[in-house]
Design an enzyme around this catalytic site. Sequence first.
Site, PDB file in Angstrom:
ATOM      1  N   HIS A 143      -5.650  -0.952   4.844  1.00  0.00           N
ATOM      2  CA  HIS A 143      -5.236   0.458   4.889  1.00  0.00           C
ATOM      3  C   HIS A 143      -6.346   1.210   5.632  1.00  0.00           C
ATOM      4  O   HIS A 143      -7.368   1.560   5.057  1.00  0.00           O
ATOM      5  CB  HIS A 143      -5.082   0.956   3.449  1.00  0.00           C
ATOM      6  CG  HIS A 143      -4.556   2.352   3.327  1.00  0.00           C
ATOM      7  ND1 HIS A 143      -3.631   2.701   2.385  1.00  0.00           N
ATOM      8  CD2 HIS A 143      -4.824   3.484   4.011  1.00  0.00           C
ATOM      9  CE1 HIS A 143      -3.359   3.997   2.485  1.00  0.00           C
ATOM     10  NE2 HIS A 143      -4.080   4.498   3.468  1.00  0.00           N
ATOM     11  N   CYS A 162      -3.017   7.518   8.019  1.00  0.00           N
ATOM     12  CA  CYS A 162      -3.618   6.187   7.928  1.00  0.00           C
ATOM     13  C   CYS A 162      -2.632   5.158   8.489  1.00  0.00           C
ATOM     14  O   CYS A 162      -1.437   5.405   8.563  1.00  0.00           O
ATOM     15  CB  CYS A 162      -3.919   5.825   6.494  1.00  0.00           C
ATOM     16  SG  CYS A 162      -5.040   6.959   5.681  1.00  0.00           S
ATOM     17  N   THR A 170       0.848  -1.181   0.000  1.00  0.00           N
ATOM     18  CA  THR A 170       0.000   0.000   0.000  1.00  0.00           C
ATOM     19  C   THR A 170       0.891   1.240   0.000  1.00  0.00           C
ATOM     20  O   THR A 170       1.941   1.256   0.628  1.00  0.00           O
ATOM     21  CB  THR A 170      -1.034  -0.013   1.151  1.00  0.00           C
ATOM     22  OG1 THR A 170      -1.999   1.009   0.904  1.00  0.00           O
ATOM     23  CG2 THR A 170      -0.411   0.219   2.506  1.00  0.00           C
TER      24      THR A 170
END
Lengths: 213, 165
Positions: free
Chosen positions: B49, B32, B26
Amino acid sequence: MSFLDKFSTVHLDVLKEVGNIGAGHAATSLSTLLNKKIDMRVPKVSVVSFDEMMDMAGGPENIVASVFLRIEGDAPGSMFFVLSIEQANTFIKQMINDVHFSFENPPYHELAMSALQELGNILSGSYLSSLSDFTNLDLYPSVPALSIDMVGAIISFGLIELSQVSDYAIVIDTALDDDDTHSSESVKGHFFLLPDPDSFETIFKALGVAEDE
Amino acid sequence: MNDTVQIVKVGIADMNIVTTPNLIRTSGLGSCVGVVVYDQAKELAGLAHVMLPDSSLAKSGIMNIAKYADTAVKELVSRMIELGARSYSLKAKIAGGAQMFQFTSSNDMMRIGPRNVEAVKRELAMLKITLVAEDVGGSSGRTIEFDPKTCLLNIRTVNKGIRDL
């Protein structure tokens, strides 16, 4: 998609005008600051998924210099002024008159960081104050924050408010170009305006467009 | 059998699961958090995520379970168990939760990174999954890639280079 279902093309056109006026004033400030002719492209208003939004700014891993500020007041939201590293270099070279300067390698030059932050401050300030005049809403910018990092990391921060309501964002995107676009010294920047979900109604009301038109 | 290595990409507020020889990645984690849950013997790894700490923050509409720490970790684990992972051997590595911009604002949303990290850890503890390694906080964006064979988490940042956890 909930809150986005209420929007028609009329609403998107109104938002386009919002982007047009804001960025128009910002382009004028930039032009004065650099003593150069600056062109502005027609704003794009799009409803995009979060991943698509990253792609608009060059993909989540693309490294950019970005000034971020929160808009507070009647219609809260987030605003980004995004520049690629090369563009930031060009700006700063012109602003501090140092041709050897570069943002490629950290730690970054303190004066340059400060100049870049001030640049973002001036541009977003003029964007916002014209918007405020146009809509008759009280809008205050927060102190701008500067970050040189991956697009994904930067933009996602501005999506937090929105992400509690939706998986899509309405982005008002305006690009600035300087006159000689063919030269390597060309200057390009993007404004992203991301109103918080509740702010749309306020903006439309202020401009006399009914929510359900 | 297809032996070419594929890198499975996980978008923002998304999750996926891979097996050897594939990798999972990711990009652009800011506030995040990227949560990797894996079963080393089965060479199976899942990545989520996570964007927000708590699904109670959801205000309307259809809920995207991969967006919230509490729902994402649960869902990821249950999907992995469906694919043959054994719950007692699951381990986790996490990265992200940075504070990208320094603000003096009183708004709690500005502390979203640390809150995401706390929420993910709480959820892992509740599911009795050992947290083996973490690279959280700071003010840098991260791109992470996990190899279910070696169980190494490769972390790339703009300012601090590359390292493996």
